[in-house]
Design a protein around this motif. Structure first.
Motif, PDB file in Angstrom:
ATOM      1  N   ARG A  99     -65.390 -28.464  69.338  1.00  0.00           N
ATOM      2  CA  ARG A  99     -66.228 -28.257  70.528  1.00  0.00           C
ATOM      3  C   ARG A  99     -67.545 -29.036  70.402  1.00  0.00           C
ATOM      4  O   ARG A  99     -67.994 -29.678  71.357  1.00  0.00           O
ATOM      5  CB  ARG A  99     -66.502 -26.765  70.700  1.00  0.00           C
ATOM      6  N   ASP A 138     -64.986 -24.718  66.283  1.00  0.00           N
ATOM      7  CA  ASP A 138     -66.406 -24.932  66.578  1.00  0.00           C
ATOM      8  C   ASP A 138     -66.786 -26.408  66.433  1.00  0.00           C
ATOM      9  O   ASP A 138     -67.549 -26.949  67.242  1.00  0.00           O
ATOM     10  CB  ASP A 138     -67.276 -24.094  65.637  1.00  0.00           C
ATOM     11  N   THR A 139     -66.246 -27.048  65.399  1.00  0.00           N
ATOM     12  CA  THR A 139     -66.549 -28.450  65.156  1.00  0.00           C
ATOM     13  C   THR A 139     -65.957 -29.331  66.246  1.00  0.00           C
ATOM     14  O   THR A 139     -66.589 -30.288  66.714  1.00  0.00           O
ATOM     15  CB  THR A 139     -66.021 -28.889  63.784  1.00  0.00           C
ATOM     16  N   TYR A 166     -63.941 -22.486  62.167  1.00  0.00           N
ATOM     17  CA  TYR A 166     -64.901 -23.580  61.977  1.00  0.00           C
ATOM     18  C   TYR A 166     -64.370 -24.867  62.600  1.00  0.00           C
ATOM     19  O   TYR A 166     -65.133 -25.636  63.199  1.00  0.00           O
ATOM     20  CB  TYR A 166     -65.170 -23.793  60.485  1.00  0.00           C
TER      21      TYR A 166
END
Length: 206
Positions: A138, A135-136, A132
């Motif tokens: 990015r 992803d955050t 996570y």
């Protein structure tokens, strides 16, 4: 009714209440019974919703366990997209984080601390949390890079965001190690202190 719910349409209020009930019940059940011992059926039964409703709110069991994280970063990304960013980008990102922390609901501190403790104890959540975070990171690079008022080389932008995320992680780990002593104000102060250390840290000799 809390201020963040009062101005929403009825349907949105119901959805948010369900989402919060799922996250709160998940933290309670995972802490009391154990993460692996608690099934999605147990969680849905506790909130009296179907699995279909659960999956409309959270993609997985791991995601509902880490809801305090996603609540913070969803609000933060919204802020970065919509608010002005003035001055040096790293400092602007920190200021936006301070504002987001200050706007989180009063119970967020407790939920975040419980989430961190649960994540440390469950390998599957540790792995999901790292994913996570990637992803955050990015998403934050994309959010800043897509702003019309931001013109920073891609490599430099990625470095700034990575440093920002590392500083937040360092500060939040210090706060959780202290058991959240001092509450939100202490966390914000640790964030500020950690960011202030970045220039000296980068200039430190081997």
């Amino acid at each position: 009714m809390s201020d963040d719910l009062r101005d929403l349409p009825l349907r949105e209020r119901k959805k948010l209440r369900t989402r919060r009930a799922l996250a709160e019940s998940a933290l309670r059940l995972f802490t009391e019974r154990g993460y692996d011992a608690t099934t999605l059926d147990d969680l849905c039964d506790a909130v009296e919703v179907s699995k279909r409703t659960f999956f409309r709110n959270y993609p997985s069991k791991e995601d509902v366990a880490l809801a305090a994280d996603s609540d913070l970063w969803s609000a933060y990304l919204d802020s970065v997209v919509t608010q002005e960013l003035n001055g040096p980008l790293l400092e602007a990102l920190r200021v936006a984080l301070d504002a987001t922390l200050g706007a989180m609901d009063l119970d967020w501190d407790r939920r975040f601390l419980a989430t961190r403790a649960l994540s440390e104890a469950v390998p599957a959540l540790q792995a999901h949390s790292l994913g996570y975070c990637q992803d955050t990171t990015r998403a934050l690079v994309e959010a800043v890079g897509n702003r019309s008022d931001t013109d920073i080389d891609e490599v430099r932008l990625r470095l700034i965001v990575e440093i920002f995320v590392a500083a937040w992680r360092t500060a939040s780990l210090r706060w959780t190690a202290q058991g959240g002593h001092g509450g939100r104000d202490a966390l914000t102060k640790l964030v500020e202190e950690t960011f202030a250390e970045i220039p000296a840290a980068l200039a430190s000799s081997a």
